[in-house]
Each structure stands twice: as structure tokens, then as C-alpha cells.
Write an enzyme that holds these catalytic residues in place. Structure first.
Site, PDB file in Angstrom:
ATOM      1  N   CYS A 117       0.811  -1.223   0.000  1.00  0.00           N
ATOM      2  CA  CYS A 117       0.000   0.000   0.000  1.00  0.00           C
ATOM      3  C   CYS A 117       0.840   1.267   0.000  1.00  0.00           C
ATOM      4  O   CYS A 117       0.326   2.349  -0.282  1.00  0.00           O
ATOM      5  CB  CYS A 117      -0.934  -0.001   1.204  1.00  0.00           C
ATOM      6  N   HIS A 126      -3.369   7.340   2.130  1.00  0.00           N
ATOM      7  CA  HIS A 126      -3.729   5.997   1.667  1.00  0.00           C
ATOM      8  C   HIS A 126      -5.028   5.603   2.361  1.00  0.00           C
ATOM      9  O   HIS A 126      -5.162   5.721   3.583  1.00  0.00           O
ATOM     10  CB  HIS A 126      -2.612   5.006   1.995  1.00  0.00           C
ATOM     11  N   ASN A 152      -9.945  -0.390   0.213  1.00  0.00           N
ATOM     12  CA  ASN A 152      -8.491  -0.213   0.187  1.00  0.00           C
ATOM     13  C   ASN A 152      -7.952  -0.792  -1.122  1.00  0.00           C
ATOM     14  O   ASN A 152      -7.894  -2.006  -1.288  1.00  0.00           O
ATOM     15  CB  ASN A 152      -7.886  -0.931   1.403  1.00  0.00           C
TER      16      ASN A 152
END
Ligand code: COA
Length: 364
Positions: free
Chosen positions: A145, A291, A321
Site C-alpha cells: 500500500c 492511503h 483499500n
């Protein structure tokens, strides 16, 4: 002074929408649990995952259905019709169009992807081929990520140094096929989803010109067992043997509580580090692009650093996500929504597997 400036952005998401209620028909969870714990209402997944979920939702024996999937997977019967490089391509084309450039104008492609279409080469090379490029250099990154900020920082160094003048930075993920939509996989499968975001960078010269100002990157590999996947690695060769499946070693793993605490801590540290390095305060930043891991993580950071929530652009409710794609998707949507003002300061920050984390400051 030479800097890299973002001159075009783009994004791509699959059409198939999976809301929390569909997941609740597949495994023991609820819209209330997911919304309260994460802020996610729906996410986009590949058509293959979507079709599988519709069948799973109606299956009377869900455990048996999942077991059968693994058996089919062993025989190689599950083929993905959508490639992660396809999402990367769509986002890249849009970013190039918005930048007014053709693929041939690029000096470099940097792509961040957690699960590529192949064990090798990396997605950057597959994307370059899809763009029709046969000599443009590519760099494939895998920082989970945090990949987007690592990719931006990497491309920026080539531009700053004068080696290259134009680069395409992409974050692309097709994660949904790898998660197990069962009760034992429910901590992860409700969070992650598919998508891609892209940005075109171009060199700009002048006294303190707009563009990427500084990057702050970190990794702590000592805690990798809190968020990792063994499939495709030498640690599980062959990748999906019957024994590895029986030993439950072919699905992504996460210790959600540790990840939550570490994410809040590292986000805060790196934001403060970035501010200090540039002699800035929270008030000086016009927009934060975090993020999109979990809305509760973002709220905790905002609360503890006294960042007004309206100063961050969030779309986790719609997309979940999307790992390395989430910051570039946020950037593109924020640009489209008119949230970035010329001359304004934007901070991007991400955290992920590794753990790796980082922040980037740019003047728009
Ligand atoms: N639906 C319903 N219940 C679930 C569930 C789901 N999707 N996932 C887990 N649970 C259950 C657990 O099994 C546990 O049940 P138990 O008490 O009977 O054992 C209970 O919910 C609480 O689990 P816990 O892990 O303590 O919940 P939590 O409040 O920590 O929330 C996460 C779980 C995963 C949402 C949270 O830890 C988180 O967001 N962590 C960060 C994850 C992340 O962002 N990862 C990516 C980083 S890039």
C-alpha cells in the site's frame, strides 16, 4: 532549481460493485460491522470475483464452495479475464490524455503493484507493452500500500537528476482474486479491492517551481508477519500445492490490531517528519491525500495531529483499500473535484506491508 511536476492524472476501476450486503450474504459479517470499523460501504472488483461472489452468496454450503474453488485452482481452472495491467493501461491512457502526451513522449514508467499478472516480469513491463512501447525503461515496485509514494519518489529522482524529463507513475491492483471470502478470511476480504491510478510527471525549472518538493520513506521489515502473503514466493513453492492449501498458507495474512496501531503511529511520524523538513505546520498544508486503508485510521491521525478532516480527501466508502492505487486514485478524483488550488501545498502519505511507509510534499 529542477523539479518534477504532475501534469496529468487518471484512474480506472472495474464496473462491478460489491456492497457490504452482498458480502454479508457470502460470510458472517454485516454492513454495520464493516461501516463502523472501516468506513467502507462498497468496493469495485474484477468481473471474475463478482461472478464468484454471486454464486457464493447463493451457495447453501459455503465452506464446501470455497474448498471446491481451491480444488479448481489447483487444476488451473480459474482464469482471470481482467489483468491488473489492463487497469494500469486505462488509468495511464487517461493520465497521458490529460497531460496532452503520447506514450512515446515518456522517458520512464514506474509501476507499483502488489500482485502482478505474472511472477515475472513486473507489471511495469506488461503495461509498457500494452502502451505499444518497446524501448522505454520500466521499474516495477512492490511496496504494497505504500507503493504509490515510493513510485513517485523514485520517478522524481530520475527527473531531478536530469536523467529523464517525463515519467509515468502508476499504482495498480487486482487484489480481489487473492482473498478468501470466508469467515476465516473476513478480516481482510472486506477491506481490499481493485483499481488503478496514474500520474504523468514532467521536469520544470525555475526558482522554487511547483512540483514534488520532498519525500520521506521508511521500512521496518522486522514485523512483516503482521501483513504479508506467502503465495507466489519461494517460501511456498510450489505456489498452491495441496499441502500448502491444507496448511492454510495460500491466502493473505494480517494482524489487524497491530496494523492499525502501527499505521496510525507511522503515518503521524512521517507527516511530522515531512513538515519539519520543510519548516511547515499542519495549517500550511491545503490538502492531505492519505492511503485509504481504513477511515478510522485516518480519523485517528487527523484527531491526534489536529488536522481538520475536511482537509483530507477520502473515497474509501466507495472503493475500499485499493493498496498502491489508492493515493493516485485520490489524487485524480481530488483534481477532478477541483480540490487542488494552484500554488497550494499537498501532502500524500501511505503505509503498508513491510511495513513500509512514506510521505510526499508537493506544491500544485
Ligand atoms: N465482519 C464481522 N466480524 C469480523 C470481521 C468482519 N469482516 N472481521 C473480523 N471480525 C471479528 C473478529 O473475528 C473478532 O471476533 P471475536 O471477538 O469473536 O474474536 C471481532 O470481529 C473483533 O476483531 P478485531 O480484529 O479486534 O476487530 P477490530 O476492531 O480490530 O477491526 C479491522 C478489525 C481489520 C477492521 C481493524 O483491525 C483494522 O482496520 N486494522 C487495520 C487493517 C488495515 O488497514 N490493513 C491494511 C493496511 S495497508
Amino acid at each position: 532549481m529542477r523539479r518534477a511536476r504532475i501534469i496529468g492524472t487518471g484512474m480506472a476501476i472495474p464496473e462491478c460493485v460489491v456492497d457490504n450486503d452482498l458480502l454479508a450474504r457470502c460470510l458472517t459479517t454485516s454492513d454495520e460491522w464493516i461501516t463502523q470499523r472501516t468506513g467502507i460501504k462498497e468496493r469495485r472488483v474484477s468481473p471474475d470475483t463478482y461472478r464468484m461472489l454471486l454464486r457464493l452468496a447463493d451457495a447453501p454450503d459455503k465452506e464446501g464452495f470455497i474448498r471446491e474453488l481451491y480444488d479448481q485452482g489447483l487444476d488451473g481452472k480459474i482464469d482471470s479475464t481482467l489483468m491488473v495491467a489492463d487497469l494500469a493501461l486505462e488509468a495511464s491512457r487517461q493520465a497521458l490524455k490529460n497531460a496532452g502526451l503520447a506514450p512515446e513522449d515518456l522517458d520512464l514508467i514506474v509501476d507499483a503493484t502488489t500482485f502482478g499478472d505474472y511472477a515475472y516480469p513486473g507489471t511495469a513491463a506488461v503495461l509498457a507493452a500494452k502502451l505499444g512501447l518497446t524501448t522505454t525503461p520500466t521499474i516495477a515496485m512492490n511496496q504494497g500500500c505504500a507503493g504509490s509514494v515510493y513510485a513517485l519518489a523514485t520517478a522524481d529522482q530520475f527527473i531531478r537528476s536530469g536523467m529523464y524529463s517525463r515519467a509515468l507513475v502508476v499504482g495498480a491492483e487486482l487484489l480481489s482474486p487473492f482473498f478468501e471470502f470466508s469467515d476465516r478470511g473476513r478480516d481482510m476480504c472486506v477491506l481490499f479491492a481493485d483499481g488503478a491510478g496514474a500520474a504523468v510527471l514532467e521536469a520544470v525549472e525555475g526558482a522554487d517551481p511547483p512540483g514534488l518538493i520532498s519525500h520521506h520513506l521508511h521500512t521496518d521489515g522486522s514485523v512483516l508477519d503482521k501483513l504479508y502473503g506467502e503465495m507466489f514466493g519461494t517460501s511456498t513453492f510450489p505456489p498452491a500445492s495441496k499441502k500448502k492449501i491444507d496448511d492454510d498458507r495460500v491466502r493473505p495474512r494480517m494482524n489487524g490490531r497491530v496494523v492499525f496501531v502501527q499505521a496510525v503511529r507511522r503515518f503521524k511520524e512521517v507527516i511530522v517528519e515531512c513538515l519539519k523538513a520543510n519548516g511547515l505546520k499542519i495549517d500550511d498544508i491545503d490538502l492531505f491525500l492519505f492511503h485509504q486503508a481504513n477511515m478510522r485510521i485516518i480519523e485517528a491521525i487527523a484527531d491526534q495531529l489536529s488536522i481538520p478532516l475536511e482537509k483530507s480527501f477520502n473515497n474509501i466508502a466507495k472503493y475500499g483499500n485499493t493498496s498502491a492505487a489508492s493515493v493516485p486514485i485520490c489524487l485524480h478524483e481530488a483534481v477532478e473535484a477541483g480540490r487542488l488550488r494552484r500554488g497550494g501545498l499537498v501532502m500524500m502519505a501511505a503505509f503498508g506491508t513491510g511495513f513500509s511507509w512514506g510521505a510526499t510534499l508537493m506544491r500544485w
